[in-house]
Design a protein around this motif. Structure first.
Motif, PDB file in Angstrom:
ATOM      1  N   HIS A  46     -12.143  -4.046   3.478  1.00 22.27           N
ATOM      2  CA  HIS A  46     -13.300  -3.295   3.371  1.00 22.27           C
ATOM      3  C   HIS A  46     -13.125  -1.750   2.999  1.00 22.27           C
ATOM      4  N   ARG A  47     -14.015  -1.165   2.107  1.00 23.45           N
ATOM      5  CA  ARG A  47     -13.898   0.123   1.647  1.00 23.45           C
ATOM      6  C   ARG A  47     -12.568   0.174   0.765  1.00 23.45           C
ATOM      7  N   LEU A  48     -12.255  -0.624  -0.012  1.00 24.03           N
ATOM      8  CA  LEU A  48     -11.035  -0.769  -0.840  1.00 24.03           C
ATOM      9  C   LEU A  48     -11.057   0.019  -1.973  1.00 24.03           C
ATOM     10  N   ASN A  49     -10.082   0.913  -2.334  1.00 29.08           N
ATOM     11  CA  ASN A  49      -9.837   1.673  -3.342  1.00 29.08           C
ATOM     12  C   ASN A  49      -8.514   1.746  -3.737  1.00 29.08           C
ATOM     13  N   ILE A  50      -8.191   1.298  -5.151  1.00 28.62           N
ATOM     14  CA  ILE A  50      -7.126   1.267  -5.781  1.00 28.62           C
ATOM     15  C   ILE A  50      -7.210   2.163  -7.136  1.00 28.62           C
ATOM     16  N   PHE A 103     -10.190   0.485  -9.531  1.00 25.37           N
ATOM     17  CA  PHE A 103     -11.396  -0.187  -8.944  1.00 25.37           C
ATOM     18  C   PHE A 103     -11.562   0.212  -7.487  1.00 25.37           C
ATOM     19  N   SER A 104     -12.594   0.014  -7.117  1.00 25.23           N
ATOM     20  CA  SER A 104     -13.049   0.075  -5.617  1.00 25.23           C
ATOM     21  C   SER A 104     -14.197  -0.907  -5.399  1.00 25.23           C
ATOM     22  N   ALA A 105     -14.035  -1.484  -4.055  1.00 26.36           N
ATOM     23  CA  ALA A 105     -15.135  -2.384  -3.740  1.00 26.36           C
ATOM     24  C   ALA A 105     -15.386  -2.243  -2.062  1.00 26.36           C
ATOM     25  N   PRO A 106     -16.671  -2.175  -1.861  1.00 27.10           N
ATOM     26  CA  PRO A 106     -17.198  -2.223  -0.486  1.00 27.10           C
ATOM     27  C   PRO A 106     -16.646  -3.178   0.269  1.00 27.10           C
ATOM     28  N   GLU A 107     -16.402  -4.573  -0.232  1.00 22.63           N
ATOM     29  CA  GLU A 107     -15.871  -5.551   0.432  1.00 22.63           C
ATOM     30  C   GLU A 107     -15.134  -6.426  -0.799  1.00 22.63           C
ATOM     31  N   LEU A 108     -14.046  -6.999  -0.158  1.00 24.08           N
ATOM     32  CA  LEU A 108     -13.099  -7.878  -1.115  1.00 24.08           C
ATOM     33  C   LEU A 108     -12.457  -8.956  -0.130  1.00 24.08           C
ATOM     34  N   ARG A 109     -12.782 -10.336  -0.166  1.00 30.46           N
ATOM     35  CA  ARG A 109     -12.171 -11.247   0.402  1.00 30.46           C
ATOM     36  C   ARG A 109     -11.271 -12.099  -0.224  1.00 30.46           C
ATOM     37  N   GLN A 138       0.889  -1.243  -0.081  1.00 29.43           N
ATOM     38  CA  GLN A 138      -0.040  -0.029  -0.114  1.00 29.43           C
ATOM     39  C   GLN A 138       1.025   1.312  -0.004  1.00 29.43           C
ATOM     40  N   LYS A 139       1.892   1.249   0.869  1.00 27.84           N
ATOM     41  CA  LYS A 139       2.828   2.416   0.914  1.00 27.84           C
ATOM     42  C   LYS A 139       3.479   2.728  -0.470  1.00 27.84           C
ATOM     43  N   ALA A 140       3.970   1.442  -1.089  1.00 27.89           N
ATOM     44  CA  ALA A 140       4.605   1.744  -2.017  1.00 27.89           C
ATOM     45  C   ALA A 140       3.633   2.057  -3.353  1.00 27.89           C
ATOM     46  N   LEU A 141       2.487   1.940  -3.231  1.00 24.25           N
ATOM     47  CA  LEU A 141       1.548   2.143  -4.544  1.00 24.25           C
ATOM     48  C   LEU A 141       1.352   3.943  -4.261  1.00 24.25           C
ATOM     49  N   ILE A 142       1.318   4.156  -2.807  1.00 22.50           N
ATOM     50  CA  ILE A 142       0.942   5.754  -2.619  1.00 22.50           C
ATOM     51  C   ILE A 142       2.224   6.441  -3.226  1.00 22.50           C
ATOM     52  N   ALA A 143       3.339   5.856  -2.847  1.00 26.20           N
ATOM     53  CA  ALA A 143       4.562   6.728  -3.180  1.00 26.20           C
ATOM     54  C   ALA A 143       4.614   6.698  -4.685  1.00 26.20           C
ATOM     55  N   ALA A 144       4.016   5.798  -5.371  1.00 24.80           N
ATOM     56  CA  ALA A 144       4.129   5.674  -6.946  1.00 24.80           C
ATOM     57  C   ALA A 144       2.973   6.712  -7.261  1.00 24.80           C
ATOM     58  N   GLY A 145       2.059   7.467  -6.560  1.00 22.94           N
ATOM     59  CA  GLY A 145       0.854   8.372  -7.072  1.00 22.94           C
ATOM     60  C   GLY A 145      -0.394   7.686  -7.178  1.00 22.94           C
ATOM     61  N   TYR A 146      -0.517   6.695  -6.659  1.00 21.93           N
ATOM     62  CA  TYR A 146      -1.630   5.867  -6.597  1.00 21.93           C
ATOM     63  C   TYR A 146      -2.703   6.310  -5.443  1.00 21.93           C
ATOM     64  N   GLN A 147      -4.026   6.054  -5.359  1.00 21.28           N
ATOM     65  CA  GLN A 147      -4.900   6.205  -4.475  1.00 21.28           C
ATOM     66  C   GLN A 147      -5.034   4.636  -4.027  1.00 21.28           C
ATOM     67  N   ALA A 148      -4.550   4.278  -2.689  1.00 23.71           N
ATOM     68  CA  ALA A 148      -4.481   3.098  -2.146  1.00 23.71           C
ATOM     69  C   ALA A 148      -5.098   3.182  -0.571  1.00 23.71           C
ATOM     70  N   SER A 149      -6.322   2.779  -0.409  1.00 26.26           N
ATOM     71  CA  SER A 149      -6.964   2.950   0.961  1.00 26.26           C
ATOM     72  C   SER A 149      -7.881   1.626   1.059  1.00 26.26           C
ATOM     73  N   GLY A 165     -15.012   8.549 -16.682  1.00 31.55           N
ATOM     74  CA  GLY A 165     -16.227   8.039 -15.526  1.00 31.55           C
ATOM     75  C   GLY A 165     -16.034   6.661 -15.000  1.00 31.55           C
ATOM     76  N   LYS A 166     -16.821   5.998 -14.378  1.00 30.56           N
ATOM     77  CA  LYS A 166     -16.825   4.812 -13.856  1.00 30.56           C
ATOM     78  C   LYS A 166     -17.807   3.930 -14.483  1.00 30.56           C
ATOM     79  N   VAL A 167     -17.722   2.659 -13.722  1.00 27.66           N
ATOM     80  CA  VAL A 167     -18.581   1.660 -14.236  1.00 27.66           C
ATOM     81  C   VAL A 167     -19.049   0.633 -13.199  1.00 27.66           C
ATOM     82  N   SER A 168     -20.243   0.554 -12.812  1.00 23.66           N
ATOM     83  CA  SER A 168     -20.702  -0.230 -11.666  1.00 23.66           C
ATOM     84  C   SER A 168     -20.856  -1.541 -12.355  1.00 23.66           C
ATOM     85  N   VAL A 169     -20.398  -2.445 -11.516  1.00 24.06           N
ATOM     86  CA  VAL A 169     -20.173  -3.891 -11.818  1.00 24.06           C
ATOM     87  C   VAL A 169     -20.952  -4.810 -10.775  1.00 24.06           C
TER      88      VAL A 169
END
Length: 373
Positions: free
Chosen positions: A83-87, A95-101, A54-65, A133-137
């Motif tokens: 939970h509340r994953l955003n990359i 992509f983002s996901a409310p929940e990812l296992r 996560q820290k490496a992605l943020i350092a590379a300019g990504y949003q990663a939370s 824009g975005k796409v809901s799947v």
């Protein structure tokens, strides 16, 4: 003295060893303790690696939370619930996901399976500085698997059933808005280094006008399979940029596209084929194939695409729906192509990509497809 007087005194009997009773129990306890130590150590290491990534992605300019995580699944599995994953990458794709296992067997950490029970949101990124824009799947069994992650080319699969897709920007229509099934597969090409086979397969797809499925008729479902082999996978993996891949000499070989509408029969699942035959009789059967497709310096495709088509559709309309004839050139191309292509029935012809254009014979019908740099 009698013989009985010479009898030696009996030796005292040894107490029976209890190792036979308690030894296996002690051994089992030691094994359980060793396994528990391994599991908790590995779980801590996995959690630390996720946070480091996560820290490496943020350092590379990504949003990663994502919300705070912990690894569960003791004793046999490693499970991470996000939970509340955003990359999201710097170019706006992600992509983002409310929940990812995500989970793996504790003894096979090179193989992971992930599931998104509440669906995903895909971010389409920016083209020419404009956000698409975005796409809901949404769907049943939205899942992905990755095997042999330590190999140069891992084996990856993405699957979903009863899909419903919705774009936030109608100006960028999707190929389809609903589909019965969707599969995407990537695996190493046999006996070819730094190359991967790929396959995309969706069945029972329908869409709105100006979408791939919608342009063939909103009332009849469409099935499509695309497959081939892509070279220089390591460049794509390391940079994520088609421009760098093209500069390294990237190419697509053994390309096949199969499209069926009306009288649908399922296309093969997780099967990479080498022919280009219609899957079943229907209102429309299209097979397109190319031995080799390469990008030019501007990222536009070069190569020859052989097309076989049968059914009741006008071939020109099919080419337009596949974006092989641009809307700007449709009026000009139609009279000339009507003289060379039948309006129905089986036929074969070729589209050649060169000099930045798509050509049928001497007629340029559109610009050549361009890679998403």
């Amino acid at each position: 003295m009698s013989d009985s007087d010479l009898t030696l005194p009996a030796k005292p009997q040894k107490k029976a060893s209890r190792w036979g009773m308690f030894g296996p129990i002690l051994l089992l306890a030691l094994l359980c303790a060793a396994w528990s130590g391994y599991w908790f150590y590995t779980a801590g290491r996995i959690q630390a690696q996720v946070l480091q990534h996560q820290k490496a992605l943020i350092a590379a300019g990504y949003q990663a939370s994502f919300d705070p995580i912990r690894v569960t699944g003791y004793p046999y599995r490693m499970v991470i619930d996000f939970h509340r994953l955003n990359i999201i990458s710097p170019n706006g794709k992600g992509f983002s996901a409310p929940e990812l296992r995500a989970e793996a067997n504790a003894y096979a950490l090179d193989n992971w399976v992930a599931e998104a029970p509440q669906g995903l949101t895909l971010y389409r990124g920016r083209t020419g500085g404009i956000d698409r824009g975005k796409v809901s799947v949404m769907g049943n069994g939205l899942r992905a698997s990755a095997f042999n992650l330590s190999k140069p080319v891992p084996t990856i699969a993405i699957e979903g059933d009863d899909l419903v897709l919705a774009a936030s920007d109608a100006g960028y229509p999707l190929p389809f808005t609903t589909a019965k099934t969707l599969e995407a597969h990537v695996r190493p090409t046999a006996n070819v280094a730094d190359s991967a086979d790929f396959m995309l397969n969706f069945t029972g797809a329908q869409g709105q006008p100006k979408s791939l499925a919608g342009d063939f008729g909103a009332s009849k479902a469409l099935s499509l399979q695309v497959e081939g082999a892509i070279s220089h996978v390591s460049t794509l993996r390391d940079t994520g940029a088609f421009g760098a891949w093209a500069a390294k000499g990237g190419q697509v070989s053994a390309f096949r596209l199969k499209l069926v509408q009306g009288g649908l029969a399922p296309l093969p699942a997780n099967i990479f084929t080498t022919d280009c035959k219609a899957a079943s009789a229907g209102d429309l059967n299209v097979c397109a194939s190319s031995d080799l497709l390469t990008p030019d310096a501007a990222g536009r495709v070069n190569g020859k695409l052989k097309i076989e088509m049968s059914g009741t559709f006008n071939p020109i309309d099919v080419l337009g729906a596949l974006n092989l004839i641009s809307s700007d050139n449709m009026t000009i191309a139609r009279p000339l192509l009507n003289m060379t292509l039948a309006t129905q029935g089986a036929q074969k012809f070729a589209v050649e990509f060169h000099d930045g254009g798509a050509w049928i014979g001497p007629l340029k019908v559109s610009d050549a497809p361009i890679l998403p740099y």
